[in-house]
Motif scaffolding. Sequence first.
Motif, short mmCIF file in Angstrom:
data_model
loop_
_atom_site.label_atom_id
_atom_site.label_comp_id
_atom_site.label_asym_id
_atom_site.label_seq_id
_atom_site.Cartn_x
_atom_site.Cartn_y
_atom_site.Cartn_z
N VAL A 102 2.35 -37.35 -15.03
CA VAL A 102 1.19 -36.45 -14.94
C VAL A 102 -0.09 -37.21 -15.23
CG1 VAL A 102 0.07 -34.50 -16.07
CG2 VAL A 102 2.49 -34.34 -15.43
N GLU A 103 -0.10 -37.99 -16.28
CA GLU A 103 -1.29 -38.77 -16.63
C GLU A 103 -1.66 -39.73 -15.52
OE1 GLU A 103 -2.72 -41.19 -20.55
OE2 GLU A 103 -0.85 -41.88 -19.64
N GLU A 104 -0.67 -40.40 -14.94
CA GLU A 104 -0.94 -41.38 -13.88
C GLU A 104 -1.46 -40.73 -12.61
OE1 GLU A 104 2.46 -44.65 -15.27
OE2 GLU A 104 2.96 -43.07 -13.82
N GLN A 105 -1.05 -39.48 -12.34
CA GLN A 105 -1.58 -38.76 -11.17
C GLN A 105 -3.10 -38.66 -11.26
OE1 GLN A 105 0.64 -37.35 -8.79
NE2 GLN A 105 2.52 -37.64 -9.97
N LEU A 106 -3.59 -38.32 -12.47
CA LEU A 106 -5.03 -38.12 -12.66
C LEU A 106 -5.78 -39.45 -12.70
CD1 LEU A 106 -3.87 -35.32 -13.36
CD2 LEU A 106 -5.66 -35.12 -15.10
N LEU A 107 -5.17 -40.46 -13.29
CA LEU A 107 -5.81 -41.77 -13.31
C LEU A 107 -5.95 -42.33 -11.89
CD1 LEU A 107 -4.04 -43.38 -16.41
CD2 LEU A 107 -6.44 -42.69 -16.24
N LEU A 108 -4.96 -42.08 -11.05
CA LEU A 108 -5.04 -42.51 -9.66
C LEU A 108 -6.21 -41.84 -8.95
CD1 LEU A 108 -3.91 -43.99 -7.19
CD2 LEU A 108 -2.38 -42.03 -6.82
N MET A 109 -6.42 -40.54 -9.22
CA MET A 109 -7.53 -39.82 -8.60
C MET A 109 -8.86 -40.41 -9.04
SD MET A 109 -8.26 -37.46 -6.48
CE MET A 109 -9.94 -37.71 -5.91
N LEU A 110 -8.98 -40.81 -10.29
CA LEU A 110 -10.21 -41.44 -10.76
C LEU A 110 -10.46 -42.76 -10.03
CD1 LEU A 110 -10.04 -40.77 -14.61
CD2 LEU A 110 -11.65 -39.79 -12.96
N ASP A 111 -9.40 -43.50 -9.74
CA ASP A 111 -9.54 -44.75 -8.97
C ASP A 111 -9.99 -44.45 -7.54
OD1 ASP A 111 -8.87 -46.43 -11.04
OD2 ASP A 111 -6.75 -46.57 -10.49
N VAL A 112 -9.37 -43.45 -6.91
CA VAL A 112 -9.70 -43.10 -5.53
C VAL A 112 -11.15 -42.65 -5.42
CG1 VAL A 112 -9.23 -41.44 -3.69
CG2 VAL A 112 -7.33 -42.53 -4.88
N SER A 113 -11.62 -41.92 -6.42
CA SER A 113 -12.99 -41.39 -6.39
C SER A 113 -14.02 -42.41 -6.87
CB SER A 113 -13.09 -40.13 -7.26
OG SER A 113 -12.84 -40.44 -8.63
N GLU A 114 -13.53 -43.62 -7.18
CA GLU A 114 -14.40 -44.72 -7.64
C GLU A 114 -15.21 -44.30 -8.86
OE1 GLU A 114 -16.65 -45.99 -4.24
OE2 GLU A 114 -14.88 -46.73 -3.18
N SER A 115 -14.50 -43.74 -9.82
CA SER A 115 -15.13 -43.30 -11.07
C SER A 115 -15.80 -44.46 -11.79
CB SER A 115 -14.07 -42.67 -11.99
OG SER A 115 -14.60 -42.44 -13.28
N LYS A 116 -16.94 -44.17 -12.37
CA LYS A 116 -17.68 -45.19 -13.12
C LYS A 116 -17.27 -45.23 -14.59
CE LYS A 116 -21.81 -45.24 -10.16
NZ LYS A 116 -21.18 -44.49 -9.06
N LEU A 117 -16.30 -44.41 -14.97
CA LEU A 117 -15.83 -44.42 -16.35
C LEU A 117 -15.05 -45.69 -16.65
CD1 LEU A 117 -14.46 -40.76 -16.70
CD2 LEU A 117 -16.61 -41.66 -17.61
N LYS A 118 -15.21 -46.19 -17.86
CA LYS A 118 -14.41 -47.33 -18.30
C LYS A 118 -12.96 -46.86 -18.47
CE LYS A 118 -18.28 -49.39 -20.83
NZ LYS A 118 -18.81 -49.78 -22.17
N LYS A 119 -12.03 -47.83 -18.50
CA LYS A 119 -10.61 -47.48 -18.59
C LYS A 119 -10.32 -46.63 -19.82
CE LYS A 119 -9.12 -49.42 -14.85
NZ LYS A 119 -8.60 -48.57 -13.74
N SER A 120 -10.90 -46.99 -20.96
CA SER A 120 -10.67 -46.22 -22.19
C SER A 120 -11.24 -44.80 -22.05
CB SER A 120 -11.31 -46.92 -23.38
OG SER A 120 -12.71 -47.07 -23.19
N GLU A 121 -12.37 -44.69 -21.37
CA GLU A 121 -12.99 -43.38 -21.15
C GLU A 121 -12.16 -42.54 -20.18
OE1 GLU A 121 -17.71 -44.57 -21.75
OE2 GLU A 121 -16.79 -44.77 -19.77
#
Length: 228
Positions: A102-121
Amino acid sequence: MTLFTIDEVRKTFTNGEVKEEILKGINLSLKEGEIIALVGASGSGKSTLLTIAAGLQPASDGQVIFEDNNLTSMSSEEVRKVRASKFGFVFQFAHLVPFLTVEEQLLLMLDVSESKLKKSEQKNEVDRILKLVGMDHRKDSYPSSLSGGEKQRVAIARAIIHKPKVLFADEPTASLDSKKSKEVMLLIRELTKTLNITTLMVTHDEEMLAYTDRIIKMSDGVILQNAL
């Protein structure tokens, strides 16, 4: 405030020498923070209208204006970037990646959307969103261990993790029983209002209309009723 304007949108499909006009000059404005339901019989054009508004297919004519940008005049790459960063999608089935937690599903979406958040954020944001949808206790679980309602909650979390302006939902409760459908619609409504997202939803389930702000009834490619 008007966020989305659909102006004289038409869609024609050609099958050999036969042309079929699916949308016949649709005009519609969407405001920030409202939930709009598109209803109508199969073939009325509601899903076609949703996919054109979402930039998933082009209109044959007319304009789709989002945040003062004309999506219909953008290149396919420009539209893709808008979809990835500004739009969220929830469908009838969750379409979760089976080998990701579940966590990885959301992290993948952040990558796809080119999120500017740092990894820890990003990790902190995932925890926050999962708590919002009541799935923080399942963040290490895989889709195979989730119920239908839980999968749809994760799909919703994935759709909003990158803070989209618009959520497009195509029959989001069709695969759920009545109790889970109400829970999912209540969640969509709460998130729409809390996060000030505009939600455009296609549904056949009349019970779900009680959770919406506006109902758009369609038939044969035209809007019959735009009810508050």
